[in-house]
Design an enzyme around this catalytic site. Structure first.
Site, mmCIF file in Angstrom:
data_model
loop_
_atom_site.group_PDB
_atom_site.id
_atom_site.type_symbol
_atom_site.label_atom_id
_atom_site.label_comp_id
_atom_site.label_asym_id
_atom_site.label_seq_id
_atom_site.Cartn_x
_atom_site.Cartn_y
_atom_site.Cartn_z
ATOM 1 N N GLY A 144 44.961 33.155 40.104
ATOM 2 C CA GLY A 144 43.637 33.420 40.356
ATOM 3 C C GLY A 144 42.297 32.465 39.957
ATOM 4 N N ARG B 141 49.672 29.413 43.168
ATOM 5 C CA ARG B 141 50.676 30.717 42.758
ATOM 6 C C ARG B 141 51.955 30.186 42.723
ATOM 7 N NH1 ARG B 141 47.816 34.916 40.847
ATOM 8 N NH2 ARG B 141 46.039 35.629 42.186
ATOM 9 N N ASP C 264 51.800 35.862 33.776
ATOM 10 C CA ASP C 264 52.887 35.190 34.678
ATOM 11 C C ASP C 264 52.729 33.778 34.183
ATOM 12 O OD1 ASP C 264 53.736 37.806 35.544
ATOM 13 O OD2 ASP C 264 52.412 37.588 37.322
ATOM 14 N N LYS D 97 43.964 32.641 30.626
ATOM 15 C CA LYS D 97 42.911 32.754 31.731
ATOM 16 C C LYS D 97 43.201 34.215 32.644
ATOM 17 C CE LYS D 97 44.228 32.651 35.397
ATOM 18 N NZ LYS D 97 45.037 32.846 36.732
ATOM 19 N N THR D 98 42.315 34.802 33.112
ATOM 20 C CA THR D 98 42.252 36.164 34.206
ATOM 21 C C THR D 98 41.073 36.762 34.069
ATOM 22 O OG1 THR D 98 43.357 37.623 35.293
ATOM 23 C CG2 THR D 98 43.741 37.658 33.101
ATOM 24 N N ASP E 130 40.989 39.804 35.094
ATOM 25 C CA ASP E 130 41.540 41.011 35.059
ATOM 26 C C ASP E 130 41.338 41.549 33.715
ATOM 27 O OD1 ASP E 130 42.134 40.595 37.724
ATOM 28 O OD2 ASP E 130 44.194 41.083 37.674
HETATM 29 P P1 FBP Z 1 45.149 36.294 38.060
HETATM 30 O O1 FBP Z 1 46.109 37.252 37.341
HETATM 31 O O2 FBP Z 1 46.122 34.968 38.683
HETATM 32 O O3 FBP Z 1 44.228 35.741 37.154
HETATM 33 O O4 FBP Z 1 44.571 36.854 39.194
HETATM 34 C C1 FBP Z 1 44.088 38.168 39.433
HETATM 35 C C2 FBP Z 1 43.438 38.288 40.542
HETATM 36 O O5 FBP Z 1 41.955 38.074 40.699
HETATM 37 C C3 FBP Z 1 43.654 40.090 40.887
HETATM 38 O O6 FBP Z 1 42.393 40.701 40.307
HETATM 39 C C4 FBP Z 1 43.649 40.026 42.457
HETATM 40 O O7 FBP Z 1 44.445 41.220 42.644
HETATM 41 C C5 FBP Z 1 44.601 38.714 42.705
HETATM 42 O O8 FBP Z 1 43.945 37.648 41.821
HETATM 43 C C6 FBP Z 1 44.046 38.307 44.246
HETATM 44 O O9 FBP Z 1 44.990 37.115 44.256
HETATM 45 P P2 FBP Z 1 44.618 36.235 45.477
HETATM 46 O O10 FBP Z 1 43.676 35.194 45.033
HETATM 47 O O11 FBP Z 1 46.076 35.331 45.625
HETATM 48 O O12 FBP Z 1 44.072 36.889 46.797
#
Ligand code: FBP
Length: 546
Positions: free
Chosen positions: A77, A141, A172, A198-199, A201
């Site tokens: 993400g 992803r 991951d 990175k994230t 979250d």
């Molecule tokens: P990452 O863990 O890859 O940083 O992404 C987190 C996130 O932003 C979550 O908060 C959310 O549930 C998810 O990505 C949404 O994924 P997508 O962008 O595939 O809809």
């Protein structure tokens, strides 16, 4: 590209670097490390990259660096500041030698496997300095985990003379970076692999990684909008706003936004799990606060809901674990049938206890839990409308209480989901500086010959000049967890600690915030102005480092 006046001014911003990275660096090795848990298993799986020491950079002398070709991948993400990690790597390797080159693999790990890339020249880099988004090379992803993928990647790395690959990702993706580092080392491929945390979250952190980048900007962006909603709410005094916030496996985003905006109700998934709460317990908790406020003439309020809430409810967590195993062990059969057949199959094969939970859930929720997984096997909680589900269930409960004469208020709701709105925001000064430093630091780890390390910049509540820079072996963050029916080595996710300072600060105020209206309206991120307005880290980080 047409630019706004702010973008033009922002492009000229020079991110701050730790003092130690400003000149030439030497490396100082610390103690050997061990994995978080399951040491024997992890050591067996990573014989070449296990137990390496933590390293820190100190001031050094100018050495003779040869040009180095580096590849970079954005994975998972989006998170504000990714472009600054890349510009930091670029400036770092150019400082080592002006003929060094940087290649960006397009649309995530897929770009490496399928050999889609561009060379990132200074013209391109300059377009993207201090901007949000991952659009410079795109993200994806795809899970980088198979030998064929690693071998295919190696072909293009060799062709481009790339000596090191930087993978910018969450837990991951960094787990995969570690597996790749181990594999390339085991076959003597001559390619180093470095990870960057990175994230938005905020769940990739530990004693050596203080925060993942993007969390600062994303939570400030959400808090601005939550504050605006609270002000609207307090002006009209007629709605309860249910606001779901991203953060699928941990509730850090929700907790941080609560600390910034002081809403009436905040649900923290980790607490729901620790207290073994049911969906009905949560609904009753909210309804009680709504009824109490109504009794005092306040038919309005705000509720923050973490996106991963549903997965924290213990009964649903058990259901998801059984679903994951069931799906993984019947994958081939599953791939051939349609959605309705899958649901029927699941209903027929779940244990009795889990089948009854599954059948009790609203159809939309059970469908999401049963069908959708991302390539890493995660339930796609961003697609589950928990905020709406809770609002409806609270409304039903209040209607019942009304019949029983326990409640006389009015309950009108609005729903919001903030996630995508903050993931590509222009990075705050903190994220702009932190990301640039992480990237520049990654270049120094490459120059020091390291592989299987994560770029680490610490002491981040101090001014940037005092930040500590170095690297942490990724194996040190690992443990074994069950994924898709199998035990796998993975980086341990950092959940909200209920005995941690940020949660305790929230818990000590929440009853007052529920009863009274104590909203804080933080306003938008400021990029130019006094340091106490522009350079503040998150409340989470401030409490954790206090
Ligand atoms: P990452 O863990 O890859 O940083 O992404 C987190 C996130 O932003 C979550 O908060 C959310 O549930 C998810 O990505 C949404 O994924 P997508 O962008 O595939 O809809």
């Amino acid at each position: 590209m047409e630019k706004s006046a702010l973008q033009i001014a922002r492009a000229a911003y020079q991110p701050k670097l730790p003092e130690v990275l400003k000149g030439f660096v030497a490396i100082k090795e610390g103690e050997k490390t061990q994995s978080e848990a399951n040491q024997e298993d992890i050591e067996k799986l990573f014989p070449n990259t296990y137990g390496m020491p933590i390293v820190n950079f100190v001031k050094g002398e100018k050495g003779d660096s040869a040009p180095v070709n580096v590849g970079v991948i954005l994975s998972g993400g989006q998170a504000p500041g990714g472009h600054n990690v890349i510009s930091g790597i670029f400036d770092g390797i150019k400082k080592l030698h002006p003929e060094s080159r940087l290649y960006g693999f397009l649309m995530g790990p897929d770009g490496l496997i399928k050999h889609n890339y561009i060379e990132l020249t200074s013209d391109i880099i300059d377009e993207y300095r201090n901007t949000g988004g991952f659009d410079i090379i795109g993200s994806g992803r795809t899970k980088l985990e198979k030998k064929e993928q690693f071998d295919s990647g190696l072909v293009i790395l060799k062709e481009l003379g790339i000596k090191a690959l930087v993978i910018i990702g969450g837990d991951d993706s960094n787990t995969n970076a570690c597996v790749l580092a181990e594999y390339y080392k085991s076959i003597d491929a001559g390619v180093q692999v470095i990870g960057c945390p990175k994230t938005i979250d905020g769940d990739l952190k530990n004693s050596m990684i203080e925060t993942s980048f993007g969390f600062d900007t994303a939570t400030k962006t959400y808090s601005e909008v939550i504050g605006n909603i609270e002000r609207d709410c307090n002006s009209a005094r007629k709605y309860w706003h249910f606001i779901k916030l991203m953060g699928r496996s941990a509730s850090h985003v929700t907790l941080e936004c609560a600390l910034q905006t002081q809403p009436n109700i905040t649900l923290i998934g980790e607490e729901v799990e620790a207290k073994n709460q049911t969906l009905d317990d949560i609904v009753t908790y909210i309804a009680d606060i709504v009824a109490n406020r109504a009794a005092r003439g306040m038919n309005f309020g705000t509720v923050l809901v973490p996106e991963g809430l549903i997965e924290f409810i213990p009964a649903i967590k058990k259901l998801i674990a059984e679903l994951n195993d069931l799906i993984a062990s019947n994958q081939a059969e599953f791939d051939k049938i349609g959605a309705d057949e899958k649901i029927a199959y699941i209903k027929a094969h779940l244990s009795e206890a889990n089948a009854s939970i599954f059948n009790s859930l609203p159809a939309g929720v059970s469908r999401q839990l049963a069908l959708e997984r991302d390539p890493h096997g995660n339930v796609q909680v961003s697609l589950i409308e928990t905020e709406q589900l809770l609002a409806e269930m609270v409304s039903t409960k209040l209607a019942q209480w009304k019949k029983e004469g326990k409640y006389t208020g009015k309950f009108s709701t609005q729903h919001h989901f903030f996630g995508y709105e903050g993931r590509c925001a222009a990075p705050s000064n903190f994220d702009a500086d932190y990301c640039y430093s992480l990237g520049y630091n990654a270049a120094m780890l490459i120059a020091s010959g390291k592989t299987g390390y994560m770029s680490s910049v610490r002491n981040t509540t101090a001014p940037a000049s005092e930040w500590i820079a170095g690297g942490i072996p990724i194996t040190a963050m690992m443990n074994m967890e069950r994924r898709n029916g199998e035990m796998k080595p993975v980086i341990r996710k950092a959940l909200v600690k209920l005995d941690g300072a940020p949660f305790k600060a929230f818990a000590s105020h929440r009853d007052e915030w529920a009863k009274e209206t104590c909203y804080v309206y933080p306003g938008p991120i400021q990029y130019f102005g006094p340091t106490e307005v522009c350079d503040q880290p998150t409340k989470t980080l401030s409490y954790e480092q206090a």
